[in-house]
Every structure is written in structure tokens, then in C-alpha cells.
Scaffold this motif. Structure first.
Motif, mmCIF file in Angstrom:
data_model
loop_
_atom_site.group_PDB
_atom_site.id
_atom_site.type_symbol
_atom_site.label_atom_id
_atom_site.label_comp_id
_atom_site.label_asym_id
_atom_site.label_seq_id
_atom_site.Cartn_x
_atom_site.Cartn_y
_atom_site.Cartn_z
ATOM 1 N N GLY B 316 -57.075 11.861 39.820
ATOM 2 C CA GLY B 316 -56.130 11.038 40.558
ATOM 3 C C GLY B 316 -56.448 11.046 42.036
ATOM 4 N N GLY B 317 -57.678 11.319 42.387
ATOM 5 C CA GLY B 317 -58.079 11.254 43.792
ATOM 6 C C GLY B 317 -58.291 12.600 44.440
ATOM 7 N N GLY B 318 -57.892 13.679 43.821
ATOM 8 C CA GLY B 318 -58.043 14.922 44.573
ATOM 9 C C GLY B 318 -58.033 16.156 43.725
ATOM 10 N N HIS B 319 -57.286 17.150 44.219
ATOM 11 C CA HIS B 319 -57.179 18.444 43.591
ATOM 12 C C HIS B 319 -58.499 19.196 43.638
ATOM 13 C CE1 HIS B 319 -53.510 20.091 42.085
ATOM 14 N NE2 HIS B 319 -54.160 20.864 41.273
ATOM 15 N N PHE B 320 -59.018 19.243 44.851
ATOM 16 C CA PHE B 320 -60.170 20.109 45.088
ATOM 17 C C PHE B 320 -59.893 20.891 46.360
ATOM 18 C CE2 PHE B 320 -61.929 17.803 48.646
ATOM 19 C CZ PHE B 320 -61.461 16.513 48.446
ATOM 20 N N ALA B 321 -60.673 21.934 46.573
ATOM 21 C CA ALA B 321 -60.408 22.812 47.704
ATOM 22 C C ALA B 321 -61.598 22.838 48.641
ATOM 23 C CB ALA B 321 -60.106 24.229 47.221
ATOM 24 N N ILE B 322 -61.294 22.803 49.934
ATOM 25 C CA ILE B 322 -62.306 22.988 50.965
ATOM 26 C C ILE B 322 -62.224 24.450 51.400
ATOM 27 C CG2 ILE B 322 -63.061 22.299 53.280
ATOM 28 C CD1 ILE B 322 -63.255 20.075 51.178
ATOM 29 N N PHE B 323 -63.335 25.154 51.309
ATOM 30 C CA PHE B 323 -63.394 26.564 51.680
ATOM 31 C C PHE B 323 -62.996 26.737 53.136
ATOM 32 C CE2 PHE B 323 -65.309 30.552 52.858
ATOM 33 C CZ PHE B 323 -65.173 31.334 51.721
ATOM 34 N N PRO B 324 -62.193 27.725 53.539
ATOM 35 C CA PRO B 324 -61.710 28.783 52.665
ATOM 36 C C PRO B 324 -60.401 28.496 51.930
ATOM 37 C CG PRO B 324 -61.228 29.307 54.963
ATOM 38 C CD PRO B 324 -62.010 28.034 54.974
#
Ligand code: FES
Ligand SMILES: [Fe+2]
Lengths: 75, 474
Positions: B316-324
């Protein structure tokens, strides 16, 4: 008619804090400047000097602390 | 407390992760020495989210934000209108220069001895600065040397503002690597226009008694928790449709995965699309008129990318993480600031199309409040877990038992569609493992020179069995 602001009286701190842009201040060293910014922190005014004992500062902008300000008046 | 030698470049910390077994020591989450080392070697080096340009639209506008445990002023200068960021700590003797959360100002005057700084961070006045027997000749005002401490680099990425303390860090674009397009996508309005969002202010903030990695590493993009943790919220019908029943979307060929970039540490859910364009809009809003707006927006977006396959991005366009510790969705950003080993501040930023009509903004805001706010559910559910994880993990007995991160270990594969990124099953812990690969790289690196992408040949992956490759050698 220019209005004098009473910055030394009982309400002086509040009067100083509320000084409008365009008002003229005379400093304890004899410099004269126009207020171009008032952060309203009761501490500083940003002024442009029209007269200054150090003539190289005429036309310069500076932040002046309240204890440098001798008097203030509208232009 | 475990005895950890923390000299920079020391590699003993590697012993706390067992890649072959797929486990991570709880010391990583509860140990004060490790926490201090994280502040020095991760939070001093990484690109961190400061906020969004829509928070400070006018010259002289500022907000107080954070980088790690420290407060930072994000300011739009009165003269050149550029956004800068400074440590909120007076150069004289360390007083917090600004005690407001936000505002508009000519200068920042320290309440202690009245050193005052302009919106470029320059020292422009000091109390008693004119006294002949005071500062004279020892403090030239206007000197660069005694200005507010400015961040090493700052970047406006499609409206979102990021900074790093480290002038040697790679550019933010390079720091994102293959995730740059995903983040760009998430900052677009629903018609596909770049930098098309604004964020509701003030941001929701919660101070929670847990380590920053509990939400930041463990719960971000953690699909297996949803069914159990959020079962009560599902039952309460809090979604966009308020339980009235959404329209079923037409099928749009796609593949869903959990992914992790072990060199960069970013990862999460991923959708690869197998068809041009964008899916048809399906009604989902309870409030009248909102679906009409989003349907029209979707039609505009369809025209924009009719002949392209959308870049791979999250569900749906996202649900990812940018470290940290930044979690990105198509209209939400969640961010976890460390305060202490066991104290974390969580910020939720909810975005909306900046040009949307008021009734749409209201509906989205209400949804955000149901979703999260003081009376919201979803992240309240999450926080129950996060709060209890820490005390249940830090005891003398508990901390001897490693956390399990083996789910899907050895089943990941590299995929040409996202070079360098390991692609694995949706319910695996691939994204989690990638964060630990990057975490260890930071904790061992002497400087950015040792770290990808400045070190182009680095392989930070510590876990075995990706696509038949052996794990990276120590
Ligand atoms: S600590 Fe800020 S002026 Fe002294
Ligand atoms: Fe005192």
C-alpha cells in the motif's frame, strides 16, 4: 511630535519589550539607531546606527542589549 | 552488567549476535554500555529525520526536534529562507537556548546570560557585551567560532528534512540507495505529485519505557505480530470504513515480500508490480465525499504513470524502515528517538495531500486519531508489547536468553528488481536481520570510510545462506 518611551520607570521592562520597529534609541555610548527588529525577549533590539562614536559603524546593523539603551522615542 | 570493551574499532561486540543460530543477545537491548556506544557510533553518523518543511513555512519559523537523545532546532532563516538545524544548547555554558516547542523568532536569546543567536545560528549579541572590562577582546560577536553547533549535513528530500552530524557521511540519496524511490513515493500526494504532502501538527508523541530498538528494529515491518496484537482493534472496526465494509479491490498482479538491505540496514515490506500503471480506486471511506476525492486523484495518477510499472515499494505504498529507526508508510511516518537504554520517545507524523479540501483533511485526521491518538488503538496495542518487553528482558536471568531472529533464515534471495536487497517471504524476519547487519557494521566501524556506500566493496551481511552465498567474513 515624537513620543518618549519611559524605559526606566516601573513598567520599563515591559515598555522596552514592546518597543516598535521604527522607534529611535539613544545608547549609553552616544550612538543613535533605529529599531529594525524587536525579538520581544526583553533583552535585545536590532538597530541600524545613524550616529555612532565609531563612524565606521554608521549604517551598520547590530543587536544591542537593554543595558546599552539610554532612551527611546518615536521618530 | 556484561563487561563490554567499547574502544572504537573493537570487535568484541560481534559475540552478541550468533548468525548461524539466528539469535541476538538481549544485552543489545538492555545494556547501558551498548546504548552509549550506539549514541556515539550510530546516532552521530546516520542520517536522522528532523521533520517536514511544512512545519516551518515562513522566514523565522522554527521547531524543536531531536537527533538521538539531543534536542535540535530546525529553523528557516529570515534572510535566505534556507532550512538549517542546530543543537539546542548554548555555546556559553550549555543552557537550553530555546524552551518553546515551535514559533517564529528574530533571534534565539539564551535565558541564562543572554547570549543571542540569529536564525543562521550566528552569535549576534551577548549580555554586557559592551562593557569595557567584560568580554572585550575575548569574544568577537559575529564570530563563527561561538555560533550554535550546526549539523554536519542537511537534506530536504521531497519536503522531508533529514540531517547527520557527520560531515563525512554519504549524501542522503546514497544513504537511501534503492529505497530512495520508495521514500519519494511515500511523500507524494495521492495523484502522484512529488512533495505533495503536509503533516498534521503537533506530532503525536509518546514516551515509552523500552529500548529504541524494540519498536525501531523488532516491531517495524513485523508481519507476524499483526494478527494477534491487533485483533481487538480489528474487532472494534476502526479502519477508514469504520467497519461498514470496504469495496473489494480488483486484482492487480503483484508479489509481496519481506526485504532487507544488509549493507544499508533499510528494509520492510515490499511489493513488486507485474502490471503497468496503478490499481483502480476502491471505495474505503466512511465520511461522504472522501472517496470521490481519492478516486479523482487516482485517475490523475493513472495518467501520470500509465506506461510505467510503479517502482517496487512497500505494501500500500510503504511499511519499510530507514535505518536506524524511521518507519515509513504512504501517509505516515513513525519515528523512535532514544532517550535512555530503557526510555524511548515515539513520534507519529500523519500526512495528507497538502492541496486536499478540508473535508478530506478532516477525515484523514480523524482516522489518524482513531488509529493512534490518545483514544486510538493500533499503536496503543503495539505499545503494550513494547512496554512489557523491556522489563521482561532485562533481569539477570532473562538477559541470558537470546532473542530469536531465525524466521526464514537461509531462504532469502537477491533479486534484479532491487539490486543488493535480499528478498524473502512476507512473514520472515529478513528486514530485522538486515538491521542487525548494519547495526554491527556501525558498531565496529572506525568511521564512515569503513561503511557502505563509502566503502563500495563492503559486504555487511552477517547472516548465512543468502542465495547460496556464505555469510560475510568477519
Ligand atoms: S549558558 Fe547561555 S548565555 Fe550563559
Ligand atoms: Fe541567580
Amino acid at each position: 511630535m515624537s513620543e518618549t518611551y519611559n524605559i526606566k520607570g516601573q513598567d520599563g521592562i515591559q515598555v522596552f519589550t514592546d518597543l516598535p520597529e521604527g522607534a529611535q534609541v539613544t545608547l549609553t555610548n552616544g550612538a543613535v539607531g533605529t529599531i529594525i527588529g524587536n525579538p520581544r525577549d526583553g533583552a535585545f533590539l536590532e538597530v541600524t546606527y545613524s550616529e555612532h562614536p565609531d563612524s565606521s559603524l554608521v549604517g551598520a546593523d547590530e543587536f544591542v542589549f537593554f543595558n546599552q539603551v539610554e532612551s527611546a522615542a518615536s521618530k | 552488567m556484561a563487561n563490554i570493551v567499547r574502544a572504537i574499532g573493537d570487535r568484541s561486540i560481534r559475540a552478541y549476535i550468533d548468525p548461524e543460530r539466528g539469535t541476538v543477545s538481549r544485552e543489545l537491548y538492555v545494556n547501558d554500555d551498548i546504548f552509549a556506544q550506539e549514541l556515539e557510533q550510530i546516532y552521530q553518523r546516520c542520517w536522522l529525520l528532523l521533520g517536514h518543511e511544512s512545519q516551518i513555512p515562513n522566514p523565522g519559523d522554527f521547531v524543536v526536534t531531536r537527533m538521538g537523545t539531543e534536542e535540535v532546532l530546525m529553523v528557516r532563516d529570515r534572510k535566505d529562507h534556507k532550512i538549517r538545524a542546530f543543537l539546542n544548547s548554548c555555546r556559553h555554558r550549555g543552557m537550553k537556548v530555546c524552551r518553546y516547542d515551535e514559533g517564529n523568532t528574530l533571534v534565539f536569546t539564551c535565558p541564562y546570560h543572554a547570549w543571542t543567536y540569529d536564525t543562521k545560528g550566528k552569535l549576534v549579541g551577548v549580555g554586557f557585551g559592551n562593557y569595557a572590562n567584560a568580554y572585550t577582546d575575548t569574544l568577537p560577536t559575529g564570530s563563527e567560532e561561538w555560533g550554535l553547533v550546526e549539523v554536519g549535513q542537511i537534506c530536504n528530500f521531497y519536503g522531508s528534512i533529514w540531517a547527520t552530524w557527520d560531515p563525512k557521511a554519504p549524501s542522503f540519496q546514497d544513504y537511501l540507495g534503492p529505497f530512495a524511490e520508495s521514500l519519494r513515493h511515500c511523500l507524494q500526494s495521492s495523484d502522484g505529485e512529488d512533495a505533495g504532502l503536509e503533516f498534521f501538527t503537533p506530532f503525536q508523541r509518546h514516551r515509552i519505557p523500552t529500548n529504541w530498538k524494540v519498536p525501531g528494529f523488532t516491531s517495524v515491518t513485523d508481519l507476524t505480530h499483526t494478527a494477534m496484537t491487533h485483533r481487538s482493534a480489528q474487532a472494534a472496526g476502526l479502519h477508514e470504513d469504520r467497519g461498514t465494509g470496504k469495496e473489494t479491490a480488483k486484482p492487480f498482479p503483484q508479489e509481496k515480500y519481506a526485504i532487507g538491505d544488509h549493507n544499508l540496514g533499510h528494509g520492510g515490506m515490499c511489493t513488486f508490480y507485474d502490471q503497468l500503471g496503478v490499481p483502480d480506486y476502491a471505495n474505503e471511506w466512511f465520511e461522504p465525499g472522501v472517496d470521490d476525492y481519492f478516486r479523482a486523484q487516482t485517475e490523475r495518477k493513472k495518467l501520470l504513470i500509465a506506461d510505467r510499472i510503479m517502482p517496487p515499494h512497500g505494501w500500500g505504498g510503504g511499511h519499510f524502515a530507514i535505518f536506524p529507526a524511521v518507519m515509513v508508510d504512504s501517509w505516515r511516518i513513525r519515528y523512535y528517538h532514544p532517550h535512555e537504554t530503557g526510555i524511548t520517545e515515539r513520534w507519529s507524523l500523519f500526512g495528507v495531500d497538502k492541496n486536499a479540501p478540508d473535508h478530506v483533511k478532516d477525515a484523514v485526521r480523524h482516522y489518524a486519531e482513531r488509529f493512534n491518538g490518545p483514544v486510538g488503538f493500533f499503536e496503543s496495542d503495539d505499545m503494550e508489547n513494547w512496554n512489557y518487553v523491556f522489563p521482561a528482558s532485562q533481569g539477570a536471568t532473562a538477559r541470558k536468553y537470546d532473542y530469536f531472529y531465525r524466521n526464514g533464515l537461509g531462504h532469502g534471495k537477491y533479486d534484479d528488481r532491487l539490486p543488493g536487497v535480499v528478498v524473502n517471504g512476507s512473514y520472515t524476519e529478513e528486514a530485522h536481520r538486515a538491521r542487525f547487519s548494519r547495526w554491527l557494521a556501525f558498531m565496529e566501524a572506525k568511521s564512515w570510510d569503513d561503511l557502505y556506500p563509502l566503502n563500495k566493496s563492503a559486504n555487511h551481511n552477517i547472516w548465512p545462506g543468502v542465495d547460496g552465498q556464505a555469510s560475510a567474513k568477519a
